[in-house]
Write a protein that holds these residues in place. Structure first.
Motif, PDB file in Angstrom:
ATOM      1  N   SER A 136      66.413 -56.606  21.301  1.00  0.00           N
ATOM      2  CA  SER A 136      65.356 -56.210  20.379  1.00  0.00           C
ATOM      3  C   SER A 136      65.790 -56.404  18.933  1.00  0.00           C
ATOM      4  N   ALA A 137      67.088 -56.162  18.637  1.00  0.00           N
ATOM      5  CA  ALA A 137      67.568 -56.353  17.266  1.00  0.00           C
ATOM      6  C   ALA A 137      67.490 -57.816  16.857  1.00  0.00           C
ATOM      7  N   LEU A 138      67.828 -58.725  17.780  1.00  0.00           N
ATOM      8  CA  LEU A 138      67.762 -60.157  17.459  1.00  0.00           C
ATOM      9  C   LEU A 138      66.327 -60.588  17.175  1.00  0.00           C
ATOM     10  N   VAL A 139      65.389 -60.125  18.007  1.00  0.00           N
ATOM     11  CA  VAL A 139      63.989 -60.520  17.814  1.00  0.00           C
ATOM     12  C   VAL A 139      63.424 -59.905  16.543  1.00  0.00           C
ATOM     13  N   LEU A 140      63.603 -58.581  16.375  1.00  0.00           N
ATOM     14  CA  LEU A 140      63.063 -57.911  15.192  1.00  0.00           C
ATOM     15  C   LEU A 140      63.752 -58.395  13.918  1.00  0.00           C
ATOM     16  N   GLY A 141      65.069 -58.650  14.009  1.00  0.00           N
ATOM     17  CA  GLY A 141      65.775 -59.160  12.846  1.00  0.00           C
ATOM     18  C   GLY A 141      65.290 -60.542  12.432  1.00  0.00           C
ATOM     19  N   PHE A 142      64.974 -61.370  13.413  1.00  0.00           N
ATOM     20  CA  PHE A 142      64.448 -62.707  13.091  1.00  0.00           C
ATOM     21  C   PHE A 142      63.075 -62.596  12.436  1.00  0.00           C
ATOM     22  N   LEU A 143      62.222 -61.717  12.962  1.00  0.00           N
ATOM     23  CA  LEU A 143      60.877 -61.572  12.409  1.00  0.00           C
ATOM     24  C   LEU A 143      60.899 -60.989  10.991  1.00  0.00           C
ATOM     25  N   ALA A 144      61.882 -60.131  10.712  1.00  0.00           N
ATOM     26  CA  ALA A 144      61.950 -59.479   9.399  1.00  0.00           C
ATOM     27  C   ALA A 144      63.076 -60.049   8.543  1.00  0.00           C
ATOM     28  N   ARG A 145      63.467 -61.285   8.788  1.00  0.00           N
ATOM     29  CA  ARG A 145      64.648 -61.848   8.132  1.00  0.00           C
ATOM     30  C   ARG A 145      64.489 -61.921   6.607  1.00  0.00           C
ATOM     31  N   ARG A 146      63.268 -62.155   6.128  1.00  0.00           N
ATOM     32  CA  ARG A 146      63.083 -62.238   4.677  1.00  0.00           C
ATOM     33  C   ARG A 146      63.302 -60.884   4.018  1.00  0.00           C
ATOM     34  N   ILE A 179      69.420 -53.033  14.276  1.00  0.00           N
ATOM     35  CA  ILE A 179      70.732 -53.659  14.118  1.00  0.00           C
ATOM     36  C   ILE A 179      71.821 -52.591  14.049  1.00  0.00           C
ATOM     37  N   ILE A 180      71.579 -51.519  13.295  1.00  0.00           N
ATOM     38  CA  ILE A 180      72.563 -50.438  13.185  1.00  0.00           C
ATOM     39  C   ILE A 180      72.757 -49.763  14.538  1.00  0.00           C
ATOM     40  N   GLY A 181      71.650 -49.489  15.235  1.00  0.00           N
ATOM     41  CA  GLY A 181      71.757 -48.874  16.554  1.00  0.00           C
ATOM     42  C   GLY A 181      72.535 -49.734  17.532  1.00  0.00           C
ATOM     43  N   THR A 182      72.351 -51.036  17.447  1.00  0.00           N
ATOM     44  CA  THR A 182      73.104 -51.956  18.311  1.00  0.00           C
ATOM     45  C   THR A 182      74.595 -51.892  18.013  1.00  0.00           C
ATOM     46  N   LEU A 183      74.945 -51.857  16.729  1.00  0.00           N
ATOM     47  CA  LEU A 183      76.354 -51.786  16.352  1.00  0.00           C
ATOM     48  C   LEU A 183      76.993 -50.475  16.803  1.00  0.00           C
ATOM     49  N   VAL A 184      76.204 -49.397  16.879  1.00  0.00           N
ATOM     50  CA  VAL A 184      76.731 -48.111  17.329  1.00  0.00           C
ATOM     51  C   VAL A 184      77.051 -48.141  18.819  1.00  0.00           C
ATOM     52  N   VAL A 185      76.162 -48.749  19.612  1.00  0.00           N
ATOM     53  CA  VAL A 185      76.285 -48.691  21.071  1.00  0.00           C
ATOM     54  C   VAL A 185      77.104 -49.848  21.636  1.00  0.00           C
ATOM     55  N   LEU A 186      77.073 -50.997  20.985  1.00  0.00           N
ATOM     56  CA  LEU A 186      77.654 -52.217  21.554  1.00  0.00           C
ATOM     57  C   LEU A 186      79.134 -52.098  21.920  1.00  0.00           C
TER      58      LEU A 186
END
Length: 279
Positions: free
Chosen positions: A36-46, A171-178
């Motif tokens: 989800s972070a990869l998809v949402l990050g791509f959509l909100a990249r700007r 992205i932050i949540g992913t870094l916490v759990v990964l």
């Protein structure tokens, strides 16, 4: 759109539970959040390119708390899901938004809704069968995480427009759990046969329902949205029966019904905020 979003979330949870046979829950959470972070990050990249430059440290701290709440909610929910049926886990987790709905209320009616929901959870806890105390405890932690998530979502939305805040929080949540997910799952996390399923879990559980709910909120009042969302425990129980073969007892269905009625009642009794006239 609301009902499709609810079904999407619960089917994603059912698909994730199938992965528990090959990966520990922490690893499944990591794959889901990463997808989800990869998809949402791509959509909100700007927006992500300018967020560090244009926002204060206070705003970034709120988003960081948002990401930690997102990670904690998902981690606890998947731990509960590995121990108790899907419908039971979602029903207990729904105490989070119910608590937010009745917090600060002085209406005696809302105390009755809270008591009804509490009675439903007690019935689930004493129902025996596949329900374990550890699973209930993790579901309650997920409920606390969901309540924090709701409050921090509103706080983030006031400070950062659009979906940029959600993308950064993911992205932050992913870094916490990964790190924990990689340690628990080892090389299996990168299994090419499992990654597409993990991507599907991320899309079904996050990207698709968030998009549908956002569009739905543009068309219906928040009160109506909340009432329809109260159907989520029932949908979760049905998905558990169809997808996972989790047969619930009559007592458990009654308990789920108590929580649904309490959530719908508490949402229905809330007043709609007055619209501010346009300048």
């Amino acid at each position: 759109m609301i009902l499709l979003g609810i079904v999407s979330v619960q089917v994603g949870a059912g698909l994730a539970k199938h992965l528990f046979e090959r990966l520990p829950p922490t690893s499944v959470v990591s794959i889901r959040l990463l997808a989800s972070a990869l998809v949402l990050g791509f959509l909100a990249r700007r927006g992500l390119r300018t967020i560090l430059r244009d926002h204060s440290w206070t705003s970034l701290a709120v988003v960081a708390g948002y990401g930690v709440a997102l990670a904690g909610m998902n981690f606890a929910f998947y731990q509960a899901l590995s121990r108790i049926p899907l419908g039971v886990a979602v029903t207990i987790e729904f105490l989070g938004p119910l608590s937010v709905a009745i917090a600060g209320s002085r209406r005696p009616r809302d105390l009755l809704w809270a008591a009804l929901a509490g009675a439903g959870v007690v019935m689930l806890a004493r129902g025996g069968g596949d329900v374990s105390l550890a699973g209930i405890a993790f579901a309650l932690v997920a409920a606390v995480g969901w309540a924090c998530y709701i409050l921090l979502t509103a706080a983030t939305g006031r400070r950062i427009p659009g979906s940029t805040g959600l993308a950064l929080a993911s992205i932050i949540g992913t870094l916490v759990v990964l790190p924990g997910g990689l340690a628990a799952g080892g090389g299996a996390v990168f299994d090419p046969a499992l990654l597409p399923i993990g991507l599907g879990v991320g899309l079904l559980s996050s990207v698709i329902p968030y998009s549908l709910e956002l569009e739905a909120l543009r068309r219906v009042p928040a009160r109506v949205f909340g009432i329809l969302m109260s159907l989520e425990p029932a949908v979760a129980a049905l998905v558990g029966v169809v997808v996972l073969g989790e047969i619930l007892s009559g007592r458990q269905w009654v308990a789920i019904g108590c929580v649904i009625v309490a959530c719908a009642g508490a949402t229905r009794s809330r007043k709609e905020p007055r619209e501010v006239p346009e300048a």
